[in-house]
Scaffold this active site. Structure first.
Site, PDB file in Angstrom:
ATOM      1  N   HIS A  52       0.847  -1.183   0.000  1.00 47.31           N
ATOM      2  CA  HIS A  52       0.000   0.000   0.000  1.00 47.31           C
ATOM      3  C   HIS A  52       0.887   1.240   0.000  1.00 47.31           C
ATOM      4  O   HIS A  52       2.112   1.131   0.133  1.00 47.31           O
ATOM      5  CB  HIS A  52      -0.952  -0.003   1.216  1.00 47.31           C
ATOM      6  CG  HIS A  52      -0.268  -0.018   2.528  1.00 47.31           C
ATOM      7  ND1 HIS A  52      -0.335  -1.074   3.398  1.00 47.31           N
ATOM      8  CD2 HIS A  52       0.521   0.900   3.128  1.00 47.31           C
ATOM      9  CE1 HIS A  52       0.377  -0.803   4.478  1.00 47.31           C
ATOM     10  NE2 HIS A  52       0.916   0.393   4.337  1.00 47.31           N
TER      11      HIS A  52
HETATM   12  P1  TYD Z   1      -1.990  -2.733   7.356  1.00 46.93           P
HETATM   13  O1  TYD Z   1      -1.509  -1.335   7.421  1.00 46.93           O
HETATM   14  O2  TYD Z   1      -2.697  -3.152   6.116  1.00 46.93           O
HETATM   15  O3  TYD Z   1      -0.776  -3.740   7.653  1.00 46.93           O
HETATM   16  P2  TYD Z   1       0.546  -4.050   6.802  1.00 46.93           P
HETATM   17  O4  TYD Z   1       0.913  -2.827   6.065  1.00 46.93           O
HETATM   18  O5  TYD Z   1       1.592  -4.356   7.770  1.00 46.93           O
HETATM   19  O6  TYD Z   1       0.303  -5.242   5.957  1.00 46.93           O
HETATM   20  O7  TYD Z   1      -2.907  -2.996   8.630  1.00 46.93           O
HETATM   21  C1  TYD Z   1      -3.421  -4.274   8.928  1.00 46.93           C
HETATM   22  C2  TYD Z   1      -4.655  -4.092   9.814  1.00 46.93           C
HETATM   23  O8  TYD Z   1      -4.305  -3.497  11.060  1.00 46.93           O
HETATM   24  C3  TYD Z   1      -5.708  -3.201   9.190  1.00 46.93           C
HETATM   25  O9  TYD Z   1      -6.972  -3.788   9.481  1.00 46.93           O
HETATM   26  C4  TYD Z   1      -5.602  -1.901   9.942  1.00 46.93           C
HETATM   27  C5  TYD Z   1      -5.056  -2.303  11.282  1.00 46.93           C
HETATM   28  N1  TYD Z   1      -4.160  -1.277  11.845  1.00 46.93           N
HETATM   29  C6  TYD Z   1      -4.576  -0.518  12.917  1.00 46.93           C
HETATM   30  O10 TYD Z   1      -5.703  -0.651  13.416  1.00 46.93           O
HETATM   31  N2  TYD Z   1      -3.719   0.422  13.434  1.00 46.93           N
HETATM   32  C7  TYD Z   1      -2.477   0.625  12.917  1.00 46.93           C
HETATM   33  O11 TYD Z   1      -1.719   1.477  13.428  1.00 46.93           O
HETATM   34  C8  TYD Z   1      -2.064  -0.161  11.790  1.00 46.93           C
HETATM   35  C9  TYD Z   1      -0.722   0.019  11.160  1.00 46.93           C
HETATM   36  C10 TYD Z   1      -2.943  -1.108  11.285  1.00 46.93           C
END
Ligand code: TYD
Length: 141
Positions: A52
């Site tokens: 992302h």
């Molecule tokens: P995501 O940012 O997609 O994770 P990664 O980039 O590591 O693959 O986040 C995964 C899930 O966690 C998504 O449902 C949002 C949640 N999340 C939070 O609630 N707070 C946060 O600070 C982060 C980074 C993610």
């Protein structure tokens, strides 16, 4: 912000026979103020994270334990960084598509972020991200 703004920053390291110590003080060591810290751990072998981009979030990524790679893509060029030292971190500017892979077993990835979690700040579709980069560039020309 350009891909060339994203670089490995070496943090202060206090050597000590009892164990080394590293510290990070907001905009003294990284180019933003920290509002949030999160970390990835227990990452299964072969897993990828990220995939992302953020519209306005600045991040700083540290391999607190073990190692992994961070691939940054500005919509045009890509660069792969290998993180394996807890006194180094990667500054990730806004508008960079990123994914993390090649996690070693036991790796812990700590991320310092400039804002609270906000789903509206994410691009989760690569095509939308590239269109967003073009519209930001177009508005500056
Ligand atoms: P995501 O940012 O997609 O994770 P990664 O980039 O590591 O693959 O986040 C995964 C899930 O966690 C998504 O449902 C949002 C949640 N999340 C939070 O609630 N707070 C946060 O600070 C982060 C980074 C993610």
């Amino acid at each position: 912000m350009a891909l060339s703004d994203c670089e490995i920053i070496e943090l202060p390291k206090i050597h000590d026979p009892r164990g080394n110590l590293t510290f990070i003080e907001n905009s003294r060591h990284i180019p933003f103020d920290i509002q949030r810290v999160y970390y990835l751990y227990d990452v299964p072998g072969g897993a990828d994270r990220g995939a992302h981009a953020h519209r306005s979030l600045h991040q700083f990524i540290v391999a607190m334990s073990g190692s992994f790679d961070v691939v940054l893509d500005d919509g045009d060029r890509k660069r792969r960084f290998h993180l394996n030292r807890s006194f180094n971190g990667l500054y990730v500017a806004p508008m960079m598509w990123r994914y993390l892979d090649n996690f070693s077993s036991g790796a812990v990835c700590m991320v310092l972020a400039s804002s609270f979690y906000d789903e509206a700040d994410y691009y989760r579709d690569y095509g939308e991200f590239v269109a967003g980069v073009k519209s930001v560039k177009g508005s500056k020309e």
